[in-house]
Write a protein that holds these residues in place. Sequence first.
Motif, mmCIF file in Angstrom:
data_model
loop_
_atom_site.group_PDB
_atom_site.id
_atom_site.type_symbol
_atom_site.label_atom_id
_atom_site.label_comp_id
_atom_site.label_asym_id
_atom_site.label_seq_id
_atom_site.Cartn_x
_atom_site.Cartn_y
_atom_site.Cartn_z
ATOM 1 N N ILE A 229 14.045 2.803 6.854
ATOM 2 C CA ILE A 229 15.414 3.399 7.423
ATOM 3 C C ILE A 229 14.735 3.897 8.714
ATOM 4 O O ILE A 229 13.967 4.800 8.727
ATOM 5 N N LEU A 230 15.221 3.292 9.971
ATOM 6 C CA LEU A 230 14.986 3.827 11.230
ATOM 7 C C LEU A 230 15.837 4.591 11.882
ATOM 8 O O LEU A 230 15.764 5.172 12.914
ATOM 9 N N GLU A 231 17.062 4.738 11.384
ATOM 10 C CA GLU A 231 17.992 5.561 11.909
ATOM 11 C C GLU A 231 18.523 6.511 11.044
ATOM 12 O O GLU A 231 18.915 6.270 9.876
ATOM 13 N N PRO A 232 18.820 7.783 11.503
ATOM 14 C CA PRO A 232 19.285 8.918 10.760
ATOM 15 C C PRO A 232 20.499 8.772 10.262
ATOM 16 O O PRO A 232 21.519 9.689 10.697
ATOM 17 N N LYS A 233 20.816 8.093 9.326
ATOM 18 C CA LYS A 233 22.312 7.912 8.797
ATOM 19 C C LYS A 233 22.591 8.524 7.498
ATOM 20 O O LYS A 233 23.747 8.657 7.132
ATOM 21 N N ALA A 234 21.701 9.174 7.031
ATOM 22 C CA ALA A 234 21.798 9.679 5.587
ATOM 23 C C ALA A 234 22.757 10.886 5.577
ATOM 24 O O ALA A 234 23.694 11.021 4.566
ATOM 25 N N ARG A 235 22.551 11.767 6.301
ATOM 26 C CA ARG A 235 23.567 12.894 6.414
ATOM 27 C C ARG A 235 25.141 12.365 6.479
ATOM 28 O O ARG A 235 26.091 12.870 5.760
ATOM 29 N N ALA A 236 25.277 11.618 7.280
ATOM 30 C CA ALA A 236 26.724 11.005 7.484
ATOM 31 C C ALA A 236 26.953 10.278 6.199
ATOM 32 O O ALA A 236 28.218 10.469 5.781
ATOM 33 N N ASN A 237 26.343 9.572 5.622
ATOM 34 C CA ASN A 237 26.464 8.836 4.550
ATOM 35 C C ASN A 237 27.118 9.907 3.427
ATOM 36 O O ASN A 237 27.958 9.765 2.531
ATOM 37 N N VAL A 238 25.985 11.030 3.154
ATOM 38 C CA VAL A 238 26.434 11.924 2.099
ATOM 39 C C VAL A 238 27.695 12.546 2.459
ATOM 40 O O VAL A 238 28.769 12.737 1.475
ATOM 41 N N VAL A 239 28.215 13.087 3.617
ATOM 42 C CA VAL A 239 29.325 13.782 4.005
ATOM 43 C C VAL A 239 30.591 12.579 3.592
ATOM 44 O O VAL A 239 31.674 13.021 3.329
ATOM 45 N N TYR B 32 4.161 -0.811 13.119
ATOM 46 C CA TYR B 32 3.910 0.064 11.898
ATOM 47 C C TYR B 32 5.545 0.380 11.257
ATOM 48 O O TYR B 32 5.951 0.291 10.191
ATOM 49 N N LEU B 33 6.313 0.902 12.298
ATOM 50 C CA LEU B 33 7.792 1.134 11.937
ATOM 51 C C LEU B 33 8.537 -0.307 11.422
ATOM 52 O O LEU B 33 9.327 -0.066 10.400
ATOM 53 N N GLN B 34 8.244 -1.288 12.109
ATOM 54 C CA GLN B 34 8.920 -2.370 11.671
ATOM 55 C C GLN B 34 8.501 -2.964 10.289
ATOM 56 O O GLN B 34 9.402 -3.709 9.307
ATOM 57 N N THR B 35 7.142 -2.676 9.700
ATOM 58 C CA THR B 35 6.752 -3.230 8.792
ATOM 59 C C THR B 35 6.641 -2.292 7.513
ATOM 60 O O THR B 35 6.507 -2.785 6.226
ATOM 61 N N ASN B 36 6.706 -0.846 7.818
ATOM 62 C CA ASN B 36 6.395 0.100 6.891
ATOM 63 C C ASN B 36 7.581 0.878 6.437
ATOM 64 O O ASN B 36 7.755 1.974 5.415
ATOM 65 N N ALA C 296 0.943 -1.348 0.000
ATOM 66 C CA ALA C 296 -0.048 0.028 0.013
ATOM 67 C C ALA C 296 0.806 1.092 -0.002
ATOM 68 O O ALA C 296 1.927 1.170 0.481
ATOM 69 N N HIS C 297 0.331 2.241 -0.551
ATOM 70 C CA HIS C 297 1.358 3.614 -0.677
ATOM 71 C C HIS C 297 0.921 4.173 0.739
ATOM 72 O O HIS C 297 -0.172 4.285 1.250
ATOM 73 N N THR C 298 2.184 4.473 1.228
ATOM 74 C CA THR C 298 1.895 5.553 2.318
ATOM 75 C C THR C 298 2.574 6.805 2.370
ATOM 76 O O THR C 298 3.586 7.079 1.304
ATOM 77 N N SER C 299 2.390 7.669 2.993
ATOM 78 C CA SER C 299 2.771 9.183 2.876
ATOM 79 C C SER C 299 3.968 9.204 3.874
ATOM 80 O O SER C 299 4.121 8.922 4.820
ATOM 81 N N THR C 300 5.053 9.782 3.300
ATOM 82 C CA THR C 300 6.214 9.938 4.106
ATOM 83 C C THR C 300 6.043 10.952 5.168
ATOM 84 O O THR C 300 6.876 10.881 6.186
ATOM 85 N N ALA C 301 5.112 12.014 4.828
ATOM 86 C CA ALA C 301 4.707 12.742 5.894
ATOM 87 C C ALA C 301 4.318 12.100 7.208
ATOM 88 O O ALA C 301 4.622 12.298 8.494
ATOM 89 N N ILE C 302 3.386 11.106 6.976
ATOM 90 C CA ILE C 302 2.864 10.443 8.135
ATOM 91 C C ILE C 302 3.650 9.507 8.500
ATOM 92 O O ILE C 302 3.799 9.374 9.925
ATOM 93 N N ASP C 303 4.753 8.837 7.832
ATOM 94 C CA ASP C 303 5.725 8.145 8.510
ATOM 95 C C ASP C 303 6.687 9.038 9.328
ATOM 96 O O ASP C 303 7.027 8.358 10.601
ATOM 97 N N ASN C 304 6.967 10.074 9.005
ATOM 98 C CA ASN C 304 7.643 10.953 9.668
ATOM 99 C C ASN C 304 7.119 11.186 11.125
ATOM 100 O O ASN C 304 7.643 11.477 12.214
ATOM 101 N N CYS C 305 5.780 11.531 11.033
ATOM 102 C CA CYS C 305 4.964 11.853 12.301
ATOM 103 C C CYS C 305 4.925 10.648 13.339
ATOM 104 O O CYS C 305 5.340 10.746 14.486
ATOM 105 N N VAL C 306 4.923 9.437 12.441
ATOM 106 C CA VAL C 306 4.974 8.121 13.389
ATOM 107 C C VAL C 306 6.402 7.753 13.945
ATOM 108 O O VAL C 306 6.520 7.456 15.217
#
Length: 84
Positions: free
Chosen positions: A67-77, A60-64, A1-11
């Motif tokens: 990425i549960l850890e904020p590693k994107a910024r470190a990966n880009v750097v 919901y977090l485990q199934t939908n 199912a399609h889910t909104s990243t805005a809702i994911d961020n709230c969760v």
Amino acid sequence: AHTSTAIDNCVLLEKPVVKPNWGLSERALNYHVRRGVSKLWNQLSDDPDLEISPEAREDYLQTNVTILEPKARANVVDQILRWS
């Protein structure tokens, strides 16, 4: 199912999500309501229920959310430093 990243961020941030259940929004899918991470807001004059089950949130977090850890910024750097 399609889910909104805005809702994911709230969760992820443990913020309440409400779905208006009137007007055009009444026809929108109730996916997040069924999953227990959103509550229906039936009338504008009502105070919406803002409580979300911790168990539903974790499920919901485990199934939908992939990425549960904020590693994107470190990966880009790291990539920028490697290319420099």
